[in-house]
Design a protein around this motif. Structure first.
Motif, PDB file in Angstrom:
ATOM      1  N   THR A  92       1.082  -1.255   0.271  1.00  8.16           N
ATOM      2  CA  THR A  92       0.251   0.261   0.176  1.00  8.16           C
ATOM      3  C   THR A  92       0.507   1.408  -0.081  1.00  8.16           C
ATOM      4  N   TYR A 122       6.253   3.597  -7.742  1.00  8.55           N
ATOM      5  CA  TYR A 122       5.528   3.906  -7.373  1.00  8.55           C
ATOM      6  C   TYR A 122       4.132   3.296  -7.725  1.00  8.55           C
ATOM      7  N   GLY A 123       3.459   3.039  -6.997  1.00  8.18           N
ATOM      8  CA  GLY A 123       2.300   1.925  -7.324  1.00  8.18           C
ATOM      9  C   GLY A 123       1.635   2.050  -8.344  1.00  8.18           C
ATOM     10  N   THR A 124       0.588   0.861  -8.533  1.00  3.54           N
ATOM     11  CA  THR A 124       0.175   0.594 -10.502  1.00  3.54           C
ATOM     12  C   THR A 124      -0.538   2.343 -10.827  1.00  3.54           C
ATOM     13  N   ASP A 125      -0.740   2.830  -9.698  1.00  2.00           N
ATOM     14  CA  ASP A 125      -1.859   3.335  -9.489  1.00  2.00           C
ATOM     15  C   ASP A 125      -1.689   5.322 -10.092  1.00  2.00           C
ATOM     16  N   GLY A 126       0.708   5.084  -9.955  1.00  2.00           N
ATOM     17  CA  GLY A 126       0.980   6.253 -10.227  1.00  2.00           C
ATOM     18  C   GLY A 126       1.450   7.164  -9.050  1.00  2.00           C
ATOM     19  N   GLN A 127       0.699   6.210  -7.703  1.00  2.00           N
ATOM     20  CA  GLN A 127       1.454   7.058  -5.834  1.00  2.00           C
ATOM     21  C   GLN A 127       2.912   6.951  -5.809  1.00  2.00           C
ATOM     22  N   ALA A 140       2.557  12.374  -7.330  1.00  2.00           N
ATOM     23  CA  ALA A 140       2.585  11.102  -8.055  1.00  2.00           C
ATOM     24  C   ALA A 140       3.735  11.020  -9.191  1.00  2.00           C
ATOM     25  N   GLN A 146       3.311   8.844 -17.077  1.00  2.00           N
ATOM     26  CA  GLN A 146       1.921   8.266 -17.015  1.00  2.00           C
ATOM     27  C   GLN A 146       1.639   6.942 -18.427  1.00  2.00           C
ATOM     28  N   VAL A 149       2.472   4.041 -18.044  1.00  2.00           N
ATOM     29  CA  VAL A 149       2.543   3.742 -16.964  1.00  2.00           C
ATOM     30  C   VAL A 149       2.009   1.895 -18.135  1.00  2.00           C
ATOM     31  N   THR A 153       3.017  -2.540 -17.050  1.00  2.00           N
ATOM     32  CA  THR A 153       2.422  -3.096 -15.895  1.00  2.00           C
ATOM     33  C   THR A 153       2.058  -3.897 -17.020  1.00  2.00           C
ATOM     34  N   THR A 220       2.792  -5.246  -8.984  1.00  2.00           N
ATOM     35  CA  THR A 220       2.152  -4.957  -7.375  1.00  2.00           C
ATOM     36  C   THR A 220       2.819  -3.311  -7.331  1.00  2.00           C
TER      37      THR A 220
END
Length: 700
Positions: A92, A122-127, A140, A146, A149, A153, A220
């Motif tokens: 997370t 970074y997370g998969t959501d860019g965070q 982010a 982006q 990504v 991914t 992840t």
């Protein structure tokens, strides 16, 4: 008597021989030197361009290898078990400023091993999840990254990093510690494209975005590793050492390498001053248009900052294929230019030495030729001065000049003998001249008598010409009278019966006058009126006339077009008809001095009164007839030529009208420039004289 002047002739021969001997040296050798200099200059330039092309290939290979190493290194870290262990089990988002120490340590260690400027998780959501630095990331993933990504991914990850151009905000989000390297003041540069900016704040980054997968193969996180190229002096110096190691360039030349963001040098080892690098200077607009505008590689001389370099510029493309910068390598041209000039100078000295030696041998060879010529010249001068027994004598040379000297001595002996013989013959000739003089005096009296007889003959000829003129003048009223008689007879018709005898008497008197005039003309010009009227083929007569003017047509660029379709024969004197046709052909040829088209056509014609015959048209493509000229064209002594007498068309008209025909002139009817002369001839003409039915000759 013209005296022989051999001294200047000998000097001229000597000068010509020297010129012939030295001409190859003074002309051919310099041309050969010039050709070799031009060839060597072109070849040397090609060698320099080939050298810089290979240097660019080495630099480009290293640059591509850096992209591969950044990509493969980042991919290796993303797939390592140590990174998975250091990450939080849940994967997370970690609160800002609370990155796990183990994760930060692992990222920091990996960044140092790979030599990267930043390594971010970074997370998969860019965070943001973690960073190799204590101060980031706190935002982010930038929008520019982006777009990568989905590919990172879903795919296995790229083995090669990508080159990207990022703005200041993107670097501030990812690696704020790199911000000082972004601010590059722009230095005014000669020949650069106009730009209102004063600083360059954008970044050129080598970046790799790799997926981080758990043991089940699920993505992840995303690991972003990158290398900032702005003011990366170690990177550009390493390229320069690879391309131009110590001793790679001869003659003291120096090699340089540069990375451009657009047209701005963001890292370079080119010196602006002694210890200051030319970071912030810009490339010339010519190079910018060629490389960034057209996408071509520059391989040529270029003015770099403050000196001329043999340069190579190659465009750099980002992940989307856009041209965002340039890779440059080059080396100083001045040492090579000096070496090239030195080589040309050495070649020039060698050729001068060769020319000097060759000139010495050539002069000696020329002297072996003109020395015997001078000796023969002096002998001729002595003979002219009165030494009749002067001779050349034997010469050391046994070649053609020696033989020529022997022949000259033999010729002088023959001349001496002939001179004595001429003296004897001169004395004999003087006696014969005296005798002939007496005979000429006797003949002179006979000549005077002949001259008197010639004067009488000239007077008779003048009388004949006057008679011919009067006869021609009388012919015109005779023709008018005959014409009016015919007109009266045709007009009166049956009403002419009461005066038929008177009309017949008038016809007889007119015919009598015509016979008198013909006899006068035959007396004045017996050769002109010896012919007779024939039934002629007009087409054949035109062809015969063309043969007679073929020598004039051969001297021009005139094309002859013929359309001879007349079937009616015409009654005319052959010589007189040829005279008319030739006169018209000559006028047409003279009207087209620059060449053109001469058109000849014949056709049958008939009028409402029953007369029939053939029509000849002579058409040219010359300037045509000026307004008002056609009316005066057939007047005697009227001409439009500088050397004309104005009698040709007048005589031709008289000849044609004598047989009942006519000539007219005008401009072409097809709208093109040129004139057309139409000759109308009768099948049953009015003969110039009565025709004897037995032999066809004029009767009397």
């Amino acid at each position: 008597m013209i005296r022989y002047k051999p001294r200047w002739l000998a000097t001229s021969v000597r000068n010509k021989l020297l010129a012939m001997a030295l001409l190859p040296l003074l002309v051919v050798f310099p041309l050969l030197v010039l050709a070799i200099a031009v060839w060597s200059n072109i070849t040397y330039d090609r060698l320099l361009i080939t050298k810089v092309r290979s240097d660019l290939a080495v630099a480009r290979g290293y640059f591509d290898q850096v992209l591969i190493e950044v990509g493969s290194g980042t991919r290796g870290v993303a797939g390592s078990q140590r990174l998975l262990s250091a990450m939080q089990p849940s994967g997370t988002v970690v609160p800002q400023g609370q990155t796990d120490a183990a994760l930060r340590e692992r990222l920091s260690e990996a960044r140092r091993e790979l030599g990267l400027d930043f390594l971010l998780l970074y997370g998969t959501d860019g965070q943001p999840l973690g960073s190799a630095e204590d101060n980031g990331p706190h935002a982010a993933l930038p929008l520019e990254l982006q777009r990568l990504v989905p590919e990172a991914t879903l795919g296995p990850g790229s083995r090669s990093a990508r080159l990207m151009r990022l703005d200041t905000m993107a670097i501030a989000r990812m690696a704020p510690q790199l911000m000082p390297r972004l601010h590059i003041p722009l230095v005014p540069t000669r020949n650069a494209a106009p730009d209102v900016r004063t600083t360059e704040d954008r970044a050129m980054v080598v970046i790799s975005l790799q997926p981080v997968r758990d043991t089940a193969g699920r993505t992840t996180a995303l690991l972003a590793g990158g290398l900032l190229l702005n003011q990366n002096l170690d990177f550009i110096d390493h390229i320069n050492r690879i391309v131009y190691p110590d001793g790679a360039l001869p003659f003291g030349s120096e090699g340089t390498a540069t990375l451009f963001l657009d047209d701005v040098r963001i890292t370079t080892n080119v010196r602006l001053f002694q210890d200051q690098r030319a970071i912030g200077t810009r490339v010339s607009q010519t190079v910018r248009d060629r490389v960034l505008g057209q996408g071509q590689t520059w391989l040529d001389r270029a003015f770099v900052v403050n000196d001329w370099y043999v340069s190579a510029y190659d465009p750099l493309l980002d992940a989307t294929g856009q041209r965002i910068g340039m890779l440059y390598v080059g080396y100083l041209e001045a040492p090579f230019r000096l070496v090239r000039l030195a080589m040309i100078g050495v070649m020039g000295l060698i050729f001068l030495a060769v020319m000097a030696v060759s000139a010495w041998f050539s002069v000696r060879w020329a002297r072996s030729i003109f020395k015997p010529v001078q000796q023969m010249n002096l002998t001729m001068q002595r003979v002219e001065d009165g030494e009749n027994r002067a001779r050349v004598g034997a010469l050391p040379a046994r070649d053609e000049l020696g033989a020529l000297a022997g022949h000259l001595d033999q010729l002088l002996d023959v001349i001496d003998d002939k001179t004595h013989a001429l003296q004897r013959w001169g004395e004999e000739l003087d006696g014969k001249v005296a005798e002939r003089t007496r005979e000429l005096e006797a003949s002179n009296a006979s000549l005077q008598q002949a001259q008197q007889q010639l004067v009488k003959s000239e007077k008779l000829a003048a009388i004949g010409q006057l008679t011919a003129s009067i006869a021609h003048e009388i012919n015109n009223p005779i023709a008018v009278m005959q014409g009016n008689l015919d007109l009266m007879r045709d007009t009166l018709g049956d009403h002419a019966q009461p005066v038929k005898a008177e009309l017949k008497l008038l016809d007889e008197q007119v015919e009598r006058m015509r016979l008198i005039v013909t006899q006068l003309l035959q007396y004045a010009r017996p050769t002109e009126y010896a012919g007779y009227v024939e039934m002629l083929d007009l087409n054949r007569t035109v062809d015969d006339s063309l043969v007679l003017v073929a020598h004039l047509l051969a001297q021009t660029r005139i094309t002859v077009q013929r359309s001879l379709q007349a079937t009616q024969r015409v009654g005319f004197n052959r010589q007189e008809l040829q005279q008319v046709i030739i006169n018209l052909l000559i006028n047409a040829i003279q009207a087209m001095p620059e060449g053109g088209t001469l058109s000849l056509s014949t056709q049958d014609w008939a009028d409402p009164h029953g007369a029939r015959g053939a029509l000849l048209q002579v058409q040219d493509s010359g300037p045509g007839l000026a307004p008002g000229v056609a009316e005066r064209l057939f007047r005697p002594f009227f001409t439009t030529k500088n050397d004309g007498n104005g009698l040709g068309l007048w005589i031709s008209l008289g000849l044609v009208e004598r047989y009942g025909g006519g000539i007219s002139a005008g401009s072409r009817a097809d709208g093109q420039s040129g004139a057309v002369f139409s000759v109308r001839l009768l099948t049953e003409p009015q003969a110039p004289a009565a025709v004897n039915t037995r032999d066809g000759r004029p009767g009397g």
